[in-house]
Design an enzyme around this catalytic site. Structure first.
Site, PDB file in Angstrom:
ATOM      1  N   TRP A   1      -9.204   1.144  12.205  1.00  0.00           N
ATOM      2  CA  TRP A   1      -8.032   0.454  11.653  1.00  0.00           C
ATOM      3  C   TRP A   1      -7.047   0.109  12.769  1.00  0.00           C
ATOM      4  CZ3 TRP A   1      -3.574   3.225   8.657  1.00  0.00           C
ATOM      5  CH2 TRP A   1      -2.684   2.273   8.169  1.00  0.00           C
TER       6      TRP A   1
ATOM      7  N   GLN B   1      -9.975   2.117  -3.435  1.00  0.00           N
ATOM      8  CA  GLN B   1      -9.578   1.754  -2.073  1.00  0.00           C
ATOM      9  C   GLN B   1      -8.247   2.427  -1.734  1.00  0.00           C
ATOM     10  OE1 GLN B   1      -9.572  -2.451  -1.247  1.00  0.00           O
ATOM     11  NE2 GLN B   1      -8.765  -2.211   0.817  1.00  0.00           N
ATOM     12  N   ASP B   2      -8.203   3.084  -0.549  1.00  0.00           N
ATOM     13  CA  ASP B   2      -6.972   3.716  -0.043  1.00  0.00           C
ATOM     14  C   ASP B   2      -6.461   4.832  -0.961  1.00  0.00           C
ATOM     15  OD1 ASP B   2      -7.238   1.841   1.917  1.00  0.00           O
ATOM     16  OD2 ASP B   2      -5.306   0.879   1.613  1.00  0.00           O
TER      17      ASP B   2
ATOM     18  N   ARG C   1     -14.018   3.312  10.203  1.00  0.00           N
ATOM     19  CA  ARG C   1     -13.900   2.077  10.976  1.00  0.00           C
ATOM     20  C   ARG C   1     -12.539   2.037  11.655  1.00  0.00           C
ATOM     21  NH1 ARG C   1     -12.853  -3.086   6.994  1.00  0.00           N
ATOM     22  NH2 ARG C   1     -11.403  -2.120   5.502  1.00  0.00           N
TER      23      ARG C   1
ATOM     24  N   ASP D   1     -11.968   2.868   2.863  1.00  0.00           N
ATOM     25  CA  ASP D   1     -10.869   3.446   3.649  1.00  0.00           C
ATOM     26  C   ASP D   1     -10.101   4.492   2.845  1.00  0.00           C
ATOM     27  OD1 ASP D   1     -11.653   1.477   5.435  1.00  0.00           O
ATOM     28  OD2 ASP D   1      -9.989   0.132   4.987  1.00  0.00           O
TER      29      ASP D   1
ATOM     30  N   THR E   1       0.843  -1.200   0.000  1.00  0.00           N
ATOM     31  CA  THR E   1       0.000   0.000   0.000  1.00  0.00           C
ATOM     32  C   THR E   1       0.876   1.247   0.000  1.00  0.00           C
ATOM     33  OG1 THR E   1      -1.722  -1.182   1.230  1.00  0.00           O
ATOM     34  CG2 THR E   1      -1.823   1.217   1.242  1.00  0.00           C
TER      35      THR E   1
ATOM     36  N   GLN F   1      -5.948  -2.170  -2.697  1.00  0.00           N
ATOM     37  CA  GLN F   1      -5.341  -0.925  -2.229  1.00  0.00           C
ATOM     38  C   GLN F   1      -4.482  -0.301  -3.325  1.00  0.00           C
ATOM     39  OE1 GLN F   1      -5.246  -3.968  -0.788  1.00  0.00           O
ATOM     40  NE2 GLN F   1      -4.910  -3.834   1.438  1.00  0.00           N
TER      41      GLN F   1
END
Length: 529
Positions: free
Chosen positions: A436, A344-345, A434, A366, A292, A322
């Site tokens: 992490w 994502q990310d 959320r 996220d 990531t 990610q």
């Protein structure tokens, strides 16, 4: 864990972003040996193991300041040792996945050494505030967590686990706790840091003379000095005079390159022709063999980075997992009228103090994540359509230690469905965040939330109750169809904030000390609520 520390920790957690300042008496401190001092830390056995032997065993700290410096020195020694071990592992990295993780961890350990050295030098010169030190120590611990998570991304934990010992994390955690007791809330005054000249204040406001005044001009059509942004940064940074700011003007165009601005490249500014016209794009992803961390189109570590009028886009798509458009660990950095596009990310706010103004952020899962102290002000958050069976989660904040002075604050902004999600908005659940990490901290202040937000607001981590009692998730005076808190989660760590004094702890003035450095950038900002 000592009784005294447990009481202290509970006090700190109840205060959200600030820490208790109850300290032992002067007499207790003056009589305390190393064993006594270590007993006051969250990880006393690790402290005693390293400090109850030469050269520290014969030292009797004169007050908490001296003990604080000793804790950072001991942590630095262990990180140096880990970094040496990491270098020896290079020959074992034969696969692409192992090489990717090794590169990340070697860089992150080097940056951890930099942060700890910076902290010690500041203490010895008496030129570092406790808040600055807490920021740098927070970054040091975050670096270790990101190294660890990268090995999980690519399933090579056996390579990294011998390096990332719990002792190293515990020692830095002790540093954070000791400095946290000394850290007091500071009333920052409007003003300009000494390293910013008056001329720099206009950089983010006007581009009229950029073609003539920029250190380098990048243009796809050959009308500038360079066709590559990385080449322009490298050239200008290597020829700068003293500590002068490096300004790179990036003309309209789509630039397909992955850019790195290292920790030695401070005070770099990228200015484009507008977020619709100047675009930096790439397609690295975890599914493509990157961590990531290393998937970012632009990764910036140097202090004082600024960007205006540019879109950072990762085109890997929702199927590739990610995939980061921008990763920033730049302290005192500013992004003004920029775009961040991915799934994502998307936006990795890795570490340090950051400010985003009038930006657009697109993503699914996220997509604003990391462990910086960061404020998003007057931004528009566009939630995209994920894959079938997925849910959308706007934030995943990465605070792993209760003494880290980090958190995500989204202020005076808007959360709406992107164009691809609008026709199917009823088919997907969207959550504000959320947990992490165990002490994840995120707040939404005076922000418009459209009807796509699930009434529960916040999502458990992978169907567990992880972090639900220790996070700090807050909502203050938000509005719109999705802003009702009536059916929100009933976690101990969730708060409907009703006090302006509590909410103000997450503003520009307090979370990122913005009054001390943002005026010099020329970016408009609201210091309070």
């Amino acid at each position: 864990m000592t009784t005294k520390f447990v009481i202290f920790l509970l006090c700190c957690l109840s205060l959200g972003p600030f820490f208790c300042n109850s300290q032992p008496s002067d007499q207790e401190e003056s009589n305390g040996d190393i064993d006594w001092w270590c007993s006051s830390t969250p990880h006393p056995e690790t402290c005693k193991y390293f400090m109850c032997r030469p050269p520290y065993s014969d030292i009797k700290p004169i007050g908490r300041d001296q003990f604080r410096t000793m804790t950072v020195r001991v942590a630095l020694e262990q990180v140096h040792s880990a970094r040496k071990h990491a270098k020896n592992l290079r020959r074992e990295c034969r696969s692409k996945r192992k090489k990717a993780v090794w590169r990340d961890c070697n860089k992150l350990l080097s940056n951890t050494v930099l942060q700890l050295n910076r902290t010690i030098e500041g203490f010895l010169a008496n030129q570092t505030s406790d808040v600055d030190a807490q920021t740098w120590l927070s970054t040091a611990l975050t670096n270790l967590e990101i190294c660890r998570s990268g090995s999980l991304d690519l399933n090579v934990t056996e390579l990294i686990s011998p390096i990332l010992t719990s002792n190293m994390s515990h020692l830095i955690s002790n540093c954070l706790a000791v400095n946290g007791v000394l850290m007091e809330h500071q009333d920052y005054k409007d003003g300009f840091p000494s390293w910013v000249t008056a001329g720099e204040r206009k950089l983010l406001q006007s581009s009229v003379t950029l073609s003539r005044t920029a250190n380098a001009v990048v243009a796809m059509d050959g009308s500038g000095h360079f066709r590559s942004i990385q080449a322009a940064i490298n050239y200008a940074a290597s020829r700068r005079v003293g500590n002068a700011r490096v300004v790179i003007y990036v003309k309209r165009g789509v630039y397909r390159e992955n850019i790195a601005i290292s920790s030695t490249m401070n005070k770099v500014t990228l200015i484009g022709d507008g977020l619709r016209y100047t675009i930096i794009t790439g397609s690295r992803s975890v599914a493509g063999g990157y961590t990531t961390y290393s998937s970012a189109n632009l990764g910036v570590d140097g202090i004082g980075f600024m960007a205006r009028g540019i879109t950072f886009r990762n085109t890997a798509g929702p199927q590739r997992g990610q995939a980061v458009a921008l990763r920033s660990a730049s302290d005192l950095s500013v992004f003004y009228a920029c775009g961040f596009e991915g799934y994502q990310d998307t936006l990795f706010v890795h570490a340090q103090r950051q400010f985003y103004k009038n930006c657009y952020i697109y993503g699914t899962i996220d997509f604003i994540f990391g462990n910086a102290a960061v404020v998003f002000q007057n931004c528009i958050i566009y939630v995209r359509k994920p894959l079938w069976g997925q849910v959308n989660v706007i934030t995943a904040q990465g605070r792993a230690d209760p003494f880290q002075n980090t958190g995500i604050s989204i202020h005076n902004s808007r959360i709406v469905a992107a164009r691809d999600l609008r026709p199917a908005v009823g088919s997907f659940n969207t959550y504000l965040g959320r947990p992490w990490q165990l002490y994840s901290r995120t707040v939404f202040l005076k922000t418009y939330m459209d009807g796509l937000i699930n009434p529960a607001g916040w999502l458990p981590w992978v169907n567990t109750n992880f972090g639900q009692n220790t996070v700090y998730y807050g909502e203050y005076n938000n509005f719109g169809p999705g802003a009702s808190t009536r059916s929100r989660v009933r976690w101990r760590g969730y708060h409907v904030i009703t006090s302006a004094n509590v909410a103000s702890r997450f503003t520009v003035a307090n979370l990122i000390a913005g009054r001390a450095w943002l005026p010099s950038t020329g970016v408009p900002f609201i210091a309070g609520l």
